[in-house]
Design an enzyme around this catalytic site. Structure first.
Site, PDB file in Angstrom:
ATOM      1  N   ASP A 137      43.384  36.659  35.905  1.00  0.00           N
ATOM      2  CA  ASP A 137      42.808  37.943  35.528  1.00  0.00           C
ATOM      3  C   ASP A 137      43.127  38.349  34.090  1.00  0.00           C
ATOM      4  OD1 ASP A 137      41.559  38.313  37.921  1.00  0.00           O
ATOM      5  OD2 ASP A 137      43.037  39.691  38.752  1.00  0.00           O
ATOM      6  N   LYS A 142      45.680  47.406  41.373  1.00  0.00           N
ATOM      7  CA  LYS A 142      44.437  47.290  42.134  1.00  0.00           C
ATOM      8  C   LYS A 142      44.536  46.218  43.210  1.00  0.00           C
ATOM      9  CE  LYS A 142      39.651  45.646  41.610  1.00  0.00           C
ATOM     10  NZ  LYS A 142      39.783  44.278  42.152  1.00  0.00           N
ATOM     11  N   ASN A 143      44.996  45.027  42.829  1.00  0.00           N
ATOM     12  CA  ASN A 143      44.997  43.914  43.774  1.00  0.00           C
ATOM     13  C   ASN A 143      45.987  44.132  44.917  1.00  0.00           C
ATOM     14  OD1 ASN A 143      43.014  42.640  42.313  1.00  0.00           O
ATOM     15  ND2 ASN A 143      44.421  41.350  41.160  1.00  0.00           N
ATOM     16  N   ARG A 197      34.223  43.304  47.719  1.00  0.00           N
ATOM     17  CA  ARG A 197      34.871  42.044  48.076  1.00  0.00           C
ATOM     18  C   ARG A 197      36.169  42.283  48.848  1.00  0.00           C
ATOM     19  NH1 ARG A 197      34.238  36.988  47.605  1.00  0.00           N
ATOM     20  NH2 ARG A 197      36.026  35.621  47.846  1.00  0.00           N
ATOM     21  N   ASP A 224      32.887  40.792  41.814  1.00  0.00           N
ATOM     22  CA  ASP A 224      32.540  40.266  40.495  1.00  0.00           C
ATOM     23  C   ASP A 224      31.628  39.054  40.594  1.00  0.00           C
ATOM     24  OD1 ASP A 224      33.964  41.996  38.843  1.00  0.00           O
ATOM     25  OD2 ASP A 224      35.826  40.918  39.177  1.00  0.00           O
ATOM     26  N   MET A 261      40.057  28.515  37.653  1.00  0.00           N
ATOM     27  CA  MET A 261      39.696  29.005  38.978  1.00  0.00           C
ATOM     28  C   MET A 261      38.225  29.382  39.105  1.00  0.00           C
ATOM     29  SD  MET A 261      41.729  31.882  41.216  1.00  0.00           S
ATOM     30  CE  MET A 261      43.244  30.928  41.040  1.00  0.00           C
TER      31      MET A 261
END
Length: 435
Positions: free
Chosen positions: A320, A22-23, A97, A121, A342
């Site tokens: 993640d 996904k990223n 995003r 998110d 984070m």
């Protein structure tokens, strides 16, 4: 709003393949705007965030051709920059995003850009300063229209290469600045650059298109600007977050699972972190075999101190997967401190795990301590809601291991990052019903 009904206490068995990353997809898809030549991308995950970004590209005038379930051809030879001024674009981009990464390619090729405050998110503050400071170093000029439309307006008519030290090793920030710099005049040096495999993939793809990027896989990138880029073919990596999720799932549910085609050398320390939780796994070529385990014991540090797992920029552990590590530790033997550095809101879902019977202490917004149950007590099914992508899958893992039935609401959050997760898990023995 959709929900999952999950029958707990299920032991799964079989093979499962991770989706495309996904990223990585969000960066790679935005990069098609850098050229008017065809770009073919393979292993694209069929998930909500990615599909919304592809739709946004189509709205901008990019020709989109689906070649198979996971392969697309894009050609950005008729981009209409005026679309950036429309209410439709503002509405769609603000809900996603990943749309912020459209800005770098737009500035590099079209010398202008507009972007609303992006969504995503609700996991705490996710600032955009790294993106904007990097663009400003290249010569872009910003104006935030807070009164009229809430849009960031950017003039990049004179982008010039320069030296910059990023204020944080942001993956999306680095990717965005790189995509603007490849078409800027002169040489750009980026220090404290992120170096995640997904960013390495982006830089390698851009080089195949004609960019001149050196220092790939390090935190010091040098980019010699070029006049234009060509087309290419690109295959995305498997999603490392899914792979880690499946390892944790196997341990929690005492399941025997083979995770196929993992590109193991690209996983960094992810397998090692799960091994520190006591989880056994066997590398079989490029597959990871996780046997069914009745017990797994969390290691201690060499001085006897309690094991801590925390996130860090690559090659450190990805934030993640901290939600997955946290839920996996529930049935381990031993104690674990999870330190989420984070994001300040990512651990708030632990109240649901405590309600299910987990022994946890939320120390503060960034730290949680897990006292492993060692299978002495089973979690119980409850009704809960998914607050974000990763916490949603952590709750799903907990529900599959629990006694009785659970319902997870707001699964649209899970669908944003995991492709057909219910169907794929049901195929190896889960009992998940989509309501």
């Amino acid at each position: 709003m959709a929900s999952f009904r999950i029958a707990g206490d299920q032991h799964l068995k079989g093979e499962i393949s991770p989706q495309g990353a996904k990223n990585e997809a969000l960066q790679i898809l935005c990069a098609v705007l850098l050229t008017d030549k065809p770009v073919t991308i393979h292993n694209i995950p069929d998930i909500r965030d990615v599909n919304k970004l592809i739709e946004l590209l189509g709205d901008l005038g990019v020709q989109v051709e689906q070649l198979s379930n996971s392969s697309y051809r894009f050609q950005a030879d008729q981009v209409d920059v005026s679309v950036l001024d429309t209410a439709n674009y503002r509405e769609k981009a603000s809900a996603l995003r990943g749309s912020v990464m459209l800005l770098g390619p737009m500035l590099g090729r079209f010398k202008t850009g507009r972007i609303p405050r992006p969504g995503g998110d609700k996991i705490g503050r996710r600032r955009l300063d790294t993106h904007f400071l990097g663009f400003e170093k290249l010569g872009a000029k910003f104006n935030f229209d807070s009164e009229e439309s809430g849009m960031f307006n950017v003039d990049a008519s004179h982008l010039k290469g320069t030296y910059m030290l990023l204020d944080e090793a942001s993956v999306t920030g680095t990717a965005n600045v790189v995509m603007a710099a490849v078409l800027a005049e002169g040489t750009t040096t980026i220090y404290n650059a992120a170096c995640e495999p997904y960013l390495q993939q982006l830089c390698s793809m851009l080089n195949r298109m004609g960019a001149k990027i050196s220092g790939i896989s390090s935190n010091l990138l040098t980019i010699e600007g070029v006049d234009k880029l060509g087309g290419t073919d690109h295959t995305m990596l498997p999603d490392m977050i899914e792979i880690g999720s499946f390892i944790g799932l196997a341990a929690m549910t005492q399941s025997e699972i083979t995770i196929k085609n993992c590109q193991i050398p690209q996983l960094g320390i992810i397998p090692d972190v799960f091994k520190r939780l006591g989880i056994k796994m066997d590398f079989r070529g490029d597959d990871i075999f996780v046997p069914a385990q009745e017990h797994y014991q969390i290691e201690s540090f060499l001085d006897g101190g309690m094991m801590t797992v925390s996130d860090a920029p690559w090659p450190g552990f990805t934030p993640d997967l901290l939600s997955i590590v946290l839920v996996t530790a529930i049935q381990a033997q031993g104690t674990l401190l999870v330190h989420q550095k984070m994001f300040e809101s990512r651990l708030f879902f632990v109240d649901k795990l405590i309600e299910m019977g987990a022994q946890m202490i939320l120390c503060d917004p960034h730290r949680a301590t897990v006292i492993g149950l060692n299978r002495q007590q089973q979690l119980k099914g409850i009704r809960m809601s998914s607050p974000d992508i990763r916490a949603g899958v952590a709750l799903l893992i907990a529900a599959l291991s629990a006694r009785g039935e659970s319902i997870i609401d707001n699964i649209e959050q899970i669908d944003r990052g995991y492709q057909n997760i219910d169907g794929r898990l049901n195929a190896i023995g889960a009992k998940i019903e989509r309501l």
